[in-house]
Design an enzyme around this catalytic site. Sequence first.
Site, PDB file in Angstrom:
ATOM      1  N   HIS A  17       7.142 -19.925 -12.045  1.00 58.85           N
ATOM      2  CA  HIS A  17       6.383 -21.080 -12.535  1.00 58.85           C
ATOM      3  C   HIS A  17       6.412 -21.116 -14.059  1.00 58.85           C
ATOM      4  CE1 HIS A  17       3.149 -18.335 -13.475  1.00 58.85           C
ATOM      5  NE2 HIS A  17       2.989 -18.001 -12.213  1.00 58.85           N
ATOM      6  N   HIS A  20       5.718 -17.879 -16.074  1.00 63.78           N
ATOM      7  CA  HIS A  20       6.843 -16.938 -16.171  1.00 63.78           C
ATOM      8  C   HIS A  20       7.854 -17.436 -17.207  1.00 63.78           C
ATOM      9  CE1 HIS A  20       5.809 -16.573 -11.678  1.00 63.78           C
ATOM     10  NE2 HIS A  20       5.353 -15.470 -12.225  1.00 63.78           N
ATOM     11  N   CYS A 125      -9.158  -5.229  -1.933  1.00 62.01           N
ATOM     12  CA  CYS A 125      -8.619  -6.597  -1.953  1.00 62.01           C
ATOM     13  C   CYS A 125      -7.104  -6.509  -1.902  1.00 62.01           C
ATOM     14  CB  CYS A 125      -9.052  -7.368  -3.195  1.00 62.01           C
ATOM     15  SG  CYS A 125      -8.221  -8.981  -3.292  1.00 62.01           S
ATOM     16  N   CYS A 128      -5.277  -8.312  -4.875  1.00 58.41           N
ATOM     17  CA  CYS A 128      -5.245  -7.534  -6.125  1.00 58.41           C
ATOM     18  C   CYS A 128      -4.539  -6.193  -5.921  1.00 58.41           C
ATOM     19  CB  CYS A 128      -6.655  -7.225  -6.619  1.00 58.41           C
ATOM     20  SG  CYS A 128      -7.608  -8.660  -7.078  1.00 58.41           S
ATOM     21  N   CYS A 143     -13.537 -11.427  -3.631  1.00 59.84           N
ATOM     22  CA  CYS A 143     -12.799 -11.180  -4.871  1.00 59.84           C
ATOM     23  C   CYS A 143     -12.777 -12.479  -5.672  1.00 59.84           C
ATOM     24  CB  CYS A 143     -11.374 -10.735  -4.533  1.00 59.84           C
ATOM     25  SG  CYS A 143     -10.259 -10.848  -5.944  1.00 59.84           S
ATOM     26  N   HIS A 146      -9.236 -13.996  -5.641  1.00 50.21           N
ATOM     27  CA  HIS A 146      -8.567 -14.359  -4.382  1.00 50.21           C
ATOM     28  C   HIS A 146      -9.483 -15.055  -3.387  1.00 50.21           C
ATOM     29  CE1 HIS A 146      -5.813 -11.388  -6.156  1.00 50.21           C
ATOM     30  NE2 HIS A 146      -4.931 -12.237  -5.705  1.00 50.21           N
ATOM     31  N   LYS A 296      -7.268 -26.527 -13.627  1.00 50.72           N
ATOM     32  CA  LYS A 296      -6.301 -25.540 -13.163  1.00 50.72           C
ATOM     33  C   LYS A 296      -5.153 -26.256 -12.443  1.00 50.72           C
ATOM     34  CE  LYS A 296      -6.063 -21.129 -11.041  1.00 50.72           C
ATOM     35  NZ  LYS A 296      -6.386 -20.100 -10.193  1.00 50.72           N
ATOM     36  N   LYS A 299      -1.239 -27.167  -6.264  1.00 57.73           N
ATOM     37  CA  LYS A 299      -0.412 -28.069  -5.469  1.00 57.73           C
ATOM     38  C   LYS A 299      -1.228 -29.256  -4.980  1.00 57.73           C
ATOM     39  CE  LYS A 299       3.365 -25.207  -3.843  1.00 57.73           C
ATOM     40  NZ  LYS A 299       3.398 -23.948  -3.124  1.00 57.73           N
TER      41      LYS A 299
HETATM   42 ZN   LIG Z   1      -8.289  -9.984  -5.326  1.00 61.10          ZN
END
Ligand SMILES: [Zn+2]
Length: 506
Positions: A17, A20, A125, A128, A143, A146, A296, A299
């Site tokens: 993305h 990167h 998690c 993570c 988390c 996540h 943020k 999609k």
């Molecule tokens: Zn996490």
Amino acid sequence: MKKYITTPIYYLNGLPHIGHAYTSILGDVMKKFEQMNGNDVYYTTGTDEHGQKNQHSIETSGLNADEFLTRQSENFHNLFVDLGIDFDYFVRTSKPEHKKIVQEILQNIYDKGLIVKKSYEGLYCEGCEQFKKPSDLDQNGCCPDHKVAPKPISEENYFFRLEPYRQWLIDYIKTHPDWIQPTKYANEVLGMLKEPLEDLCISRPKSRVWLGIELPFDSNYVTYIWFDALVNYISTLNYGHNSDFDIIWANSTHLIGKDILKPHCIYWPIMLHALGINPVSRYFIHGFWIGEGGVKMSKSLGNVVDPIEVIRLLGVDALRFYLIHNMTLGGDSPISLSMLKQGYKMLANNIGNLQMRVLKMVQKNLNNKVPSSVSLNNEDKKLITDIADRFAQIYHQEISLETVNNLANDVVKSGTEVNAYFAAHEPWVLAKDPNQKERFNAVIYTTLECLRLIGLAMYPLTPETAYKILDSLGIKPQPFKADFKPFILSENNEIKVGSPLFPIIE
Ligand SMILES: [Zn+2]
């Protein structure tokens, strides 16, 4: 001087993305900047091919591990090639040469008695790949990254004790104020070091994670993903088997995003210290790219900026320039396709049109020759020397996120000044008056010479555009050097009118 620049290595459970693309472009810009200053740079980027996240993606892909990892890794490799990124080595942690060095390092730390086995109960998690403390979780017990409740797990594992090194690390940060840049992130790390550090769980039982590097001292386990991934920064230098290791490591830079501060600025320097290796010379920490208006990217919102689509629509250089020009230091920065198009149009107006207009005048009035023996007035000379001095100054600075950002700003500023000069002196009017021949020649020379300096300065940011500008001015030799001596163009430079640098887009 020999220098070393690294990006993080990227997980393969998704497609590359814009984040990167940014970090890897940033490394390339820094490499080219350093090379123009005569430094020798070794630059690495690559992919992280172990761990539970990649394992899950393999299991749902229907491919075997090797096929999946190779296919996904190629997506990154190919994008970076398309972006004009001149990496010297593309890391793949599944390669045997990396695995061997990770195992040597684990054995070394184990032999020093710094790794202990104990049973552990905790909340884990999977996203993570880390155990979580109740205080790490949000109000729903999930988390925060996540949005999933971590699973209670009880198992025997190997641990690396971090706490004995905490005070050393605090002192190191305090006595090396430029180590972590921008400074706000150094303060963030110091904040993490206020409480005692828990032992770092460095193993995962194979029953749960099979995609990893086996512990050399216990074949029932693979090593924790960070203990594997971080080592890439020295395995690429063939640590332990390379007599030049100390020389290149002594001038090393890690480029990282702010989300991986803890593994990079706490685990990693402690691992190195335990091995008797100095920490990396410096960290440059950057923020995230977010959608327009501070939302943020996701999609479902349809605001994801896909680097491959941007390259197709606007070309590589418009993307490279936008990313370096618009990243806010120490913060997050917005990006959208319409913002990228605005950036493209800015480059087209500021640089592309200027170049085309002046070249066409040289073609029409001067038979494609740079005017010779011109008499420049003070205004002409000042514009040229101001721009030359400005770029010479930037290229003398120590490289940092701020330096490359300033370079992009100075390109725009210089383009704006030359456009104003060109508009004010109306060379198209001067061209029609035989009595103004000398003045016409001076205005054209000044504009061409400024364009040469701008083109040269742009090379790290937009290599293709820089090459086209300099080529259109009859300047050949690469590699380009950060030599901003003014008044270089002469009648020996043959002008070539090529295609527009930034053609009109819809
Ligand atoms: Zn996490």
